[in-house]
Enzyme design. Structure first.
Site, PDB file in Angstrom:
ATOM      1  N   GLU A  27     -14.005 -32.874  -0.375  1.00 32.49           N
ATOM      2  CA  GLU A  27     -14.311 -34.089   0.385  1.00 32.49           C
ATOM      3  C   GLU A  27     -15.754 -34.520   0.080  1.00 32.49           C
ATOM      4  O   GLU A  27     -16.018 -35.690  -0.193  1.00 32.49           O
ATOM      5  CB  GLU A  27     -14.150 -33.836   1.887  1.00 32.49           C
ATOM      6  CG  GLU A  27     -14.606 -35.028   2.717  1.00 32.49           C
ATOM      7  CD  GLU A  27     -14.394 -34.851   4.214  1.00 32.49           C
ATOM      8  OE1 GLU A  27     -14.114 -33.727   4.651  1.00 32.49           O
ATOM      9  OE2 GLU A  27     -14.495 -35.854   4.930  1.00 32.49           O
TER      10      GLU A  27
ATOM     11  N   ASP B  62      -5.038 -31.749  -5.858  1.00 30.54           N
ATOM     12  CA  ASP B  62      -5.408 -32.371  -7.140  1.00 30.54           C
ATOM     13  C   ASP B  62      -4.762 -33.749  -7.219  1.00 30.54           C
ATOM     14  O   ASP B  62      -3.546 -33.878  -7.046  1.00 30.54           O
ATOM     15  CB  ASP B  62      -4.952 -31.486  -8.299  1.00 30.54           C
ATOM     16  CG  ASP B  62      -5.699 -30.157  -8.307  1.00 30.54           C
ATOM     17  OD1 ASP B  62      -6.937 -30.167  -8.242  1.00 30.54           O
ATOM     18  OD2 ASP B  62      -5.032 -29.107  -8.323  1.00 30.54           O
TER      19      ASP B  62
END
Ligand SMILES: C[S@@+](CC[C@H](N)C(=O)[O-])C[C@H]1O[C@@H](n2cnc3c(N)ncnc32)[C@H](O)[C@@H]1O
Length: 231
Positions: free
Chosen positions: A212, A138
């Site tokens: 990603e 995060d």
């Protein structure tokens, strides 16, 4: 450490996560109840005996915050000679990975629904791991939240103490200023060698992860750091 850092006024611990989910659906709850006894590890009081937990002697790679576990399952299938320990606080993600393990007959993964920092500190033996993956943690982009970021000098020292000499640490992020922070923290540590000097030229063994893909859709770049435990 991350989860022991306290704010001055409240003394509440600063954590790298907030629990994202509401209640699990009945189906998700049933899947967890059925499969966690098979693939889950209960930490108990002391250090986890990883040989017993995996039912064999093999190098153990830890994946911190595996999300939905897609990339973790893929790595485990690509490396049957390794054992993979995944730790995640997002229970829906834990449930998804458990189902994938069962469906694909993946036997070299064990799972913990827990705070990885606390588990590392209390339940993983010194030099007990062959490697640690932290993929797209995060980012906590607001400056006032940077203290919640997982990668900090204290976290790195804890991780270093759990990786055996020559073992690896692989970090990846799609947030440029978090990447710069990671590079700074890792470069300042005597515990890791970085053969690339800076960021890795390619992601190495890391499969494309869900976060990603999400980052790339938003036009973000991706930075990998692959370093090795000294000693
Ligand atoms: C941005 S997601 C990335 C997920 C996955 N690695 C990927 O690349 O798709 C970060 C994950 O880390 C988990 N996480 C954050 N802090 C954690 C902690 N202390 N212990 C375990 N999991 C944590 C979050 O719940 C979240 O699922």
């Amino acid at each position: 450490m991350n989860d022991e850092t306290t704010t001055r006024n409240t003394r509440r611990p600063v954590r790298s996560f907030v629990r994202r989910e509401g209640r699990l659906t009945a189906g998700q709850q049933r899947a967890l109840e059925r499969l966690y006894p098979r693939y889950g590890i209960e930490p108990g009081d002391g250090v986890i005996d990883l040989t017993t937990a995996f039912g064999r002697e093999a190098p153990v790679v830890l994946d911190i915050g595996f999300g939905d576990g897609e990339a973790l399952a893929e790595m485990a299938q690509a490396h049957p000679e390794r054992s993979y320990l995944g730790i995640e606080v997002y229970r829906t993600g834990v449930g998804r990975l458990l189902r994938r393990l069962e469906e694909d007959g993946i036997d070299n993964v064990r799972v913990m629904d827990a705070d990885a920092v606390a588990i590392l500190r209390q339940h993983i033996a010194p030099a007990g791991l062959a490697g640690v993956n932290l993929f797209f943690p995060d980012p906590w982009p607001k400056k006032r939240h940077h203290k919640r970021r997982m990668v900090q000098p204290e976290w790195l020292a804890l991780v270093a103490s759990r990786i055996r000499p020559g073992g690896f640490l692989h970090l990846a992020t799609d947030w440029e200023n978090y990447a710069e922070h990671m590079l700074e923290v890792v470069s300042a540590s005597p515990d890791f060698d970085n053969p690339n000097g800076g960021y890795a030229p390619d992601p190495g063994e890391r499969p494309v992860t869900k976060f990603e893909r999400r980052g790339r859709r938003k036009g973000h770049g991706v930075w990998d750091l692959i370093v090795y435990r000294t000693g």
